[in-house]
Scaffold this motif. Structure first.
Motif: not given
Length: 397
Positions: A318, A321-322, A385, A388, A391
Motif C-alpha cells: 500500500f 503506491r501511496y 488495489v 486500499f 489502508f
C-alpha cells in the motif's frame, strides 16, 4: 518453524507454490493453444483484475504453456506514453529466436529478421526526434533491413505486416507465436488501436499468432474505445479473489509438501485476514509460518503474525503506491476511502472535498495514469488495489 523451508512467496508477479483457483482459465488457454496450432480460428485472450489477484502470474503461466508446446513467445510490459513499437520488436525477436533452430530455411528467418529490423527503426526516437535519427538505433539483428515492408511509420500498417510475416514463419513449423503484454491498459491509445487492427487482420487470415494481455478491470473499455470490434476480437477472463476452497488449497498444498499443516481455525483466520486475495494469502501465510513454533499452525499463531503481515503490506503493497501520489491526489483518494470500498461517483468525491468536479479532473486523471484508481463505469471511480480504502482510513489525517 524453519524460515528457510517457508514455501510462501508474496512478490510482484512471483508464482505462488500452488497456483490454486485458476483451473478454468488454464483450460481455456489450453484450448486456445490447440486450436491456433491446428489452424482453427481463435480469439486472442485478455486477463483483467485488481492488483494482487495474480494477473502477471497467470500471464507468465500461459507463456510457459505456450513454450511447452514449442511456440515462439515474447513478453512486454507496457508503460504510459511509451510506444510499443520497439518493445514489440524485441519480443518478436525473442520469439523467432526460439523457433529459428528448428526452421529448415535459414533464408526465411533472415528475411523476417530484416523486416523486424526495418519495423523497429521506422518509428521516432523517444522525445519525438526525427526518423533519420531513428535509423541509428540497432535492435541487435545482424542482417540488413528489408525496405518496403513494415516500415511505413504508420504503426497500424507496420504491425499488421509484421504479424503476418511472423505468423508465416510459425506456420512453416506447425506451431504458433504468442505475444504477451502485461499492464496492457498503459498502451497509448493510438498503439492500442493499431494492435487491435493488426490482431483483427490476422484473425481473418487465420495466422497462428495471438496476443495475450493482462491489465486492470477497465482494460476492456480501453480496447472498446479504440476499436468497436475489440469486444469480439478477444476472449476476456476476469479473475478475482479466491473462493474458500481454493484459498485453503493455496495454503495447505505447499505446507504439506514440507510436512506442515494448519488447524481449521487457522485456515478460518487466514481467510478472514486475506479476504481471498492471492497476494494477501501469501503475505499472511509467510509471516504465520515464520512465527509459528511448530506444526500445526494454529489460530493463535495467525493472530500473533497478523500485525507483522499488515505492517509489511502497509509499507510494500500500500505505502509504496501511496507515496507516488501528489498531495492533491492523496486528498482525492482519502475522500474516496471515506465514501466506502465500492466504486464511488466522482460527484460524491467532489462533494466530500467541497470542490467542483471539474477542478478535480487533474487529480483523478493523474491517479488513473499512475494505476491507483480506474473508471469502473462512466462517472464512477474505484481503487485498483484491494483494501486500499481500509489502508487510507487507518492513516493519520
Amino acid at each position: 518453524m524453519d524460515p528457510v523451508r517457508n514455501p510462501y512467496a508474496p512478490g510482484a508477479g512471483q508464482r505462488p507454490p500452488e497456483l490454486a483457483g485458476r483451473d478454468r482459465e488454464l483450460q481455456q488457454f489450453e484450448v486456445v493453444l490447440e486450436r491456433v496450432a491446428r489452424g482453427r480460428p481463435e480469439r486472442s485472450m485478455i486477463i483483467t483484475g485488481l492488483r494482487g489477484v495474480g494477473k502477471t502470474v497467470l500471464l507468465n503461466t500461459f507463456r510457459s504453456m505456450a513454450m511447452q508446446k514449442l511456440w515462439g513467445t515474447g513478453k512486454i510490459e507496457a508503460r504510459p506514453e511509451q510506444s510499443i513499437r520497439r518493445p514489440v520488436a524485441a519480443a518478436l525477436h525473442m520469439a523467432i529466436r526460439e523457433l529459428a533452430p528448428r526452421h529448415r530455411a535459414p533464408e526465411r528467418i533472415e528475411y523476417f529478421l530484416g523486416v523486424l529490423k526495418s519495423f523497429a527503426q521506422a518509428g521516432e526516437e523517444p522525445g519525438g526526434k526525427t526518423r533519420a535519427r531513428a535509423h541509428r538505433w540497432q535492435p541487435g539483428i545482424d542482417v540488413p533491413a528489408v525496405r518496403g515492408r513494415a516500415d511505413s511509420g504508420d504503426l497500424e500498417i507496420d504491425l499488421t505486416e509484421l504479424f503476418v510475416d511472423a505468423a508465416s514463419v510459425a506456420t512453416d513449423l506447425g506451431v504458433g507465436i504468442g505475444l504477451f503484454v502485461d499492464e496492457m491498459q498503459d498502451v497509448p491509445a493510438d498503439d492500442v488501436s493499431a494492435l487491435c487492427a493488426a490482431c483483427h487482420e490476422l484473425s481473418q487470415a487465420g495466422g497462428p499468432l495471438i496476443v495475450v494481455g493482462a491489465g486492470l478491470p477497465h482494460l476492456p473499455a480501453v480496447l472498446s474505445a479504440s476499436k468497436s470490434y475489440s469486444e469480439r476480437l478477444f476472449r476476456y477472463a476476469r479473475i478475482d479473489r479466491l473462493d474458500r476452497e481454493s484459498a485453503d488449497q493455496a495454503l495447505l498444498a505447499p505446507a504439506e509438501r514440507e510436512g506442515v499443516t494448519f488447524t481449521p481455525e487457522a485456515l478460518d483466520a487466514l481467510y478472514e485476514a486475506a479476504d481471498g486475495y492471492p497476494y494477501f494469502v501469501q503475505a499472511y501465510a509467510k509471516v504465520a509460518w515464520d512465527m509459528a513454533p511448530a506444526s500445526p499452525i494454529n489460530a493463535e499463531d495467525v493472530r500473533v503474525a497478523a500485525p507483522e503481515a499488515e505492517s509489511e503490506l502497509a509499507v510494500g503493497f500500500f505505502g509504496s503506491r501511496y507515496e507516488r501520489a501528489t498531495p492533491a491526489e492523496r486528498d482525492y483518494m482519502r475522500a474516496m476511502a471515506m465514501l466506502g470500498d465500492d466504486p464511488v461517483p466522482t460527484a460524491a468525491v467532489a462533494e466530500e472535498l467541497g470542490r467542483k468536479p471539474s477542478s478535480l479532473s487533474p487529480a483523478r486523471d493523474g491517479l488513473i495514469k499512475k494505476g491507483l484508481i480506474y473508471s469502473a463505469e462512466r462517472g464512477m471511480v474505484a481503487f485498483t488495489v484491494p483494501h486500499f480504502g481500509q489502508f487510507l482510513r487507518a492513516q493519520p489525517a
